[in-house]
Design a protein around this motif. Structure first.
Motif, mmCIF file in Angstrom:
data_model
loop_
_atom_site.group_PDB
_atom_site.id
_atom_site.type_symbol
_atom_site.label_atom_id
_atom_site.label_comp_id
_atom_site.label_asym_id
_atom_site.label_seq_id
_atom_site.Cartn_x
_atom_site.Cartn_y
_atom_site.Cartn_z
ATOM 1 N N ASP A 135 3.650 -15.683 33.390
ATOM 2 C CA ASP A 135 2.197 -15.828 33.416
ATOM 3 C C ASP A 135 1.748 -17.126 32.740
ATOM 4 O OD1 ASP A 135 1.958 -13.450 34.751
ATOM 5 O OD2 ASP A 135 1.434 -12.273 32.966
ATOM 6 N N ILE A 136 2.597 -17.667 31.866
ATOM 7 C CA ILE A 136 2.288 -18.945 31.235
ATOM 8 C C ILE A 136 2.707 -20.087 32.148
ATOM 9 C CG2 ILE A 136 2.647 -20.372 29.185
ATOM 10 C CD1 ILE A 136 3.372 -17.789 27.673
ATOM 11 N N VAL A 137 3.971 -20.062 32.573
ATOM 12 C CA VAL A 137 4.472 -21.020 33.548
ATOM 13 C C VAL A 137 5.781 -20.462 34.110
ATOM 14 C CG1 VAL A 137 5.742 -22.369 31.822
ATOM 15 C CG2 VAL A 137 5.070 -23.438 33.981
ATOM 16 N N ARG A 138 5.976 -20.616 35.413
ATOM 17 C CA ARG A 138 7.181 -20.109 36.069
ATOM 18 C C ARG A 138 7.907 -21.289 36.706
ATOM 19 N NH1 ARG A 138 8.892 -14.979 37.398
ATOM 20 N NH2 ARG A 138 6.940 -14.098 36.622
ATOM 21 N N ARG A 139 8.884 -21.839 35.947
ATOM 22 C CA ARG A 139 9.585 -23.024 36.431
ATOM 23 C C ARG A 139 11.050 -23.026 36.023
ATOM 24 N NH1 ARG A 139 5.908 -26.525 32.478
ATOM 25 N NH2 ARG A 139 6.854 -25.994 30.475
ATOM 26 N N GLY A 140 11.639 -21.842 35.873
ATOM 27 C CA GLY A 140 13.023 -21.764 35.447
ATOM 28 C C GLY A 140 13.124 -21.770 33.939
ATOM 29 N N ALA A 141 14.079 -22.521 33.409
ATOM 30 C CA ALA A 141 14.301 -22.551 31.964
ATOM 31 C C ALA A 141 13.039 -22.985 31.227
ATOM 32 C CB ALA A 141 15.450 -23.493 31.634
ATOM 33 N N SER A 142 12.623 -22.181 30.250
ATOM 34 C CA SER A 142 11.402 -22.464 29.492
ATOM 35 C C SER A 142 11.563 -22.010 28.046
ATOM 36 C CB SER A 142 10.192 -21.762 30.124
ATOM 37 O OG SER A 142 9.949 -22.204 31.430
ATOM 38 N N PRO A 143 12.416 -22.677 27.265
ATOM 39 C CA PRO A 143 12.481 -22.319 25.846
ATOM 40 C C PRO A 143 11.119 -22.519 25.202
ATOM 41 C CG PRO A 143 13.540 -24.431 26.238
ATOM 42 C CD PRO A 143 13.226 -23.856 27.580
ATOM 43 N N GLY A 144 10.847 -21.749 24.159
ATOM 44 C CA GLY A 144 9.499 -21.813 23.602
ATOM 45 C C GLY A 144 9.453 -21.625 22.105
ATOM 46 N N VAL A 145 8.251 -21.857 21.578
ATOM 47 C CA VAL A 145 7.962 -21.675 20.159
ATOM 48 C C VAL A 145 6.795 -20.712 20.036
ATOM 49 C CG1 VAL A 145 7.343 -22.781 17.980
ATOM 50 C CG2 VAL A 145 8.707 -24.029 19.667
ATOM 51 N N VAL A 146 6.976 -19.658 19.211
ATOM 52 C CA VAL A 146 5.903 -18.717 18.913
ATOM 53 C C VAL A 146 5.453 -18.982 17.487
ATOM 54 C CG1 VAL A 146 5.225 -16.307 18.750
ATOM 55 C CG2 VAL A 146 6.931 -17.014 20.462
ATOM 56 N N GLU A 147 4.172 -19.303 17.311
ATOM 57 C CA GLU A 147 3.649 -19.639 15.988
ATOM 58 C C GLU A 147 2.571 -18.642 15.593
ATOM 59 O OE1 GLU A 147 3.971 -24.147 15.087
ATOM 60 O OE2 GLU A 147 3.037 -23.992 17.057
ATOM 61 N N PHE A 148 2.659 -18.196 14.329
ATOM 62 C CA PHE A 148 1.699 -17.257 13.761
ATOM 63 C C PHE A 148 1.027 -17.902 12.559
ATOM 64 C CE2 PHE A 148 5.223 -14.585 15.429
ATOM 65 C CZ PHE A 148 4.524 -13.829 16.362
ATOM 66 N N ASP A 149 -0.262 -17.580 12.383
ATOM 67 C CA ASP A 149 -0.976 -18.132 11.236
ATOM 68 C C ASP A 149 -0.862 -17.265 9.998
ATOM 69 O OD1 ASP A 149 -2.568 -15.991 11.931
ATOM 70 O OD2 ASP A 149 -4.450 -17.108 11.946
#
Length: 509
Positions: free
Chosen positions: A105-119
């Motif tokens: 739902d964010i982006v669909r383009r294969g490999a998509s490593p990510g960062v989850v940040e919390f305040d």
């Protein structure tokens, strides 16, 4: 026959309205917050790095979040083109609660490593991936050691092995990768001072670099910048992935197998002297202390078929007098290359050398009972079709897949477990290991969709408990808070027709 008491988590019809609402328009924390030294969740802002996530035409993926307090933040997916802006999804979660975000739902383009940040925190993140033919998952990484260790690589016939190097920061990074195999240490040609551009990732096909190796460990040393590595192992039946870790003198594995899979333990010592290892097995009936003992020589990774020590299932603790790396891998019998398992000569049948000191060693009881303090009790595990009251029903569910998991270095009294029930059609269980010599009173509090109230259970010294998760009224958006009177260790299994995944829990300090 396995004997663990199952606790079904109640479901609540309808959505968790707050968590399902549209994300608020907030300014996310700075991209790529410097990780803390501690590897557990704390009551501070934090960034969680998820190095292996992919969503495309055939794969679905989720970022699974859980928090004890109200948090805001973002999920950031860098573009394959480092010159382009990343895709950012704002998030808001009311705590205590849990929510899963579909990466597609964010982006669909294969490999998509990510960062989850919390305040704020404690708040944690894991990632899960699946298709019709594979299932894998990892806990995301919150701390960064000076040298990464990746244990359990295989490039033997029938396997493919990939190394993923994820740089979540704006600055470019430079790393060196070395391989340690059954043939010794060998720098990889072309892997010295590799440049990883900022906010990008590199995938290296290790099966093309070191061929036909039964047991390979890797060190990833950062010369400048920060890189988050992970290994991805494939065979014809499934995929397993696990992130890099540091080294530790203690590793806990609350789960090592599910029905149909045989566990192996892989150890690696990159120090200058041999490490004296003791392996404890924890069954539903009590501990088998020093089930194996040996010296793991420097630069000689060891693969141990745990089924040679005792019949699974059981949890495992590795104790060592020197820091080592450790990974559990599981697959159908005969999946993994065999290695020469030679137990040390010992007239008493004990472990190798002097037992390493540990404050959390299990008691001397050989047989104990696990008591569940709840309305319903049972002697069976999560698999449907087990015999009940001596009456034979359908056979137990037998899973086919490939799973791997890095261990938990420290038992803790509180754990957050997101991503329960996220994979359609798969069975999910939470596993709680009590490696201490004291009885553990454990409170299991569902989060998110499963808000049916908490359950208290008793986990006897030196035993483990499997807690099956009942099917949810909604897929995903569920988690659990595990609180114990003594330090315990927690992990999750997801198993279905797609495959099998082991995911370590995340402790809270």
């Amino acid at each position: 026959m396995r004997r663990a008491l199952a606790v079904l988590v109640a479901t609540v019809l309808g959505a968790f309205a707050f968590a399902q609402s549209e994300p608020v328009d907030v300014s996310p924390p700075p991209f790529g917050t410097l990780p803390p030294e501690v590897g557990a969740a704390t009551g501070d802002p934090s960034a969680w790095y998820c190095p292996w996530v992919a969503a495309g035409a055939l794969r679905d993926s989720t970022f699974n979040l859980a928090a004890l307090v109200d948090v805001e933040g973002s999920i950031t997916l860098p573009s394959p083109n480092p010159t382009e802006d990343p895709d950012v999804e704002p998030l808001r979660l009311r705590g205590p609660g849990a929510r899963s975000f579909d990466a597609g739902d964010i982006v669909r383009r294969g490999a998509s490593p990510g960062v989850v940040e919390f305040d704020d925190g404690p708040a944690v993140a894991t990632a899960t991936m699946w298709s019709s033919e594979l299932l894998t998952g990892d806990r995301c990484v919150v701390s960064v050691p000076k040298v990464w260790h990746l244990v359990g690589g295989i490039t033997a016939e029938g396997f493919s092995l990939e190394l993923h190097l994820f740089n979540p920061f704006a600055e470019s990074a430079k790393v060196t990768v070395e391989a340690i195999t059954e043939f010794g240490s060998s720098p990889l040609a072309g892997f010295e001072n590799i440049d990883i551009p900022g906010r990008s990732w590199v995938t290296e096909e290790l099966s093309e670099v070191i061929r036909f190796v039964d047991n390979a460990s890797f060190t990833v040393t950062t010369e400048s910048g920060i890189v988050i590595p992970s290994l991805v192992l494939n065979n014809e039946s499934d995929e397993a992935s696990w992130p890099g870790t540091g080294q530790s003198t203690t590793w806990d594995f609350p789960v090592t197998s599910v029905n149909g899979l045989t566990p192996t333990l892989v150890l690696s010592n990159t120090g200058s002297v041999g490490a004296t290892i003791s392996i404890d097995l924890f069954t539903p009936d009590g501990p088998l202390l020093d089930a194996d003992g040996r010296i793991v020589s420097p630069l000689e990774p060891v693969r141990i078929n745990l089924a040679d020590l005792a019949e699974p299932p059981y949890a495992v603790r590795v104790r060592s007098n020197a820091p080592v790396g450790a990974v559990i891998q599981a697959g159908p019998e005969g999946t993994f290359p065999t290695t020469d398992v030679v137990l040390p000569e010992d007239d008493d049948g004990g472990g190798a050398g002097e037992e390493p000191a540990t404050d959390e060693s299990a008691g001397d009881e050989s047989t104990t009972e696990t008591t569940v303090v709840a309305d319903d009790t049972t002697d069976t595990t999560a698999a449907e079709g087990d015999a009940v009251d001596g009456e034979e029903t359908e056979g137990p569910v037998v899973y086919d897949g490939l799973a791997a998991m890095a261990g938990n270095p420290d038992p803790l009294e509180r754990w957050l477990v997101p991503g329960l029930g996220v994979v359609p059609g798969a069975d999910t269980s939470v596993w709680v290991l009590n490696p201490t010599g004291d009885e553990a009173t454990v409170t299991l509090s569902p989060l998110g969709v499963s808000t049916g109230g908490f359950t208290k259970v008793i986990v006897a010294p030196g035993t483990y408990l499997e807690v099956p998760i009942a099917p949810l009224s909604e897929t995903g958006d569920s988690g659990m808070l595990v609180e114990s009177s003594v330090p315990v260790s927690v992990a999750v299994t997801i198993a279905g027709p797609q495959g099998v995944a082991f995911v370590g829990g995340v402790g809270i300090q």
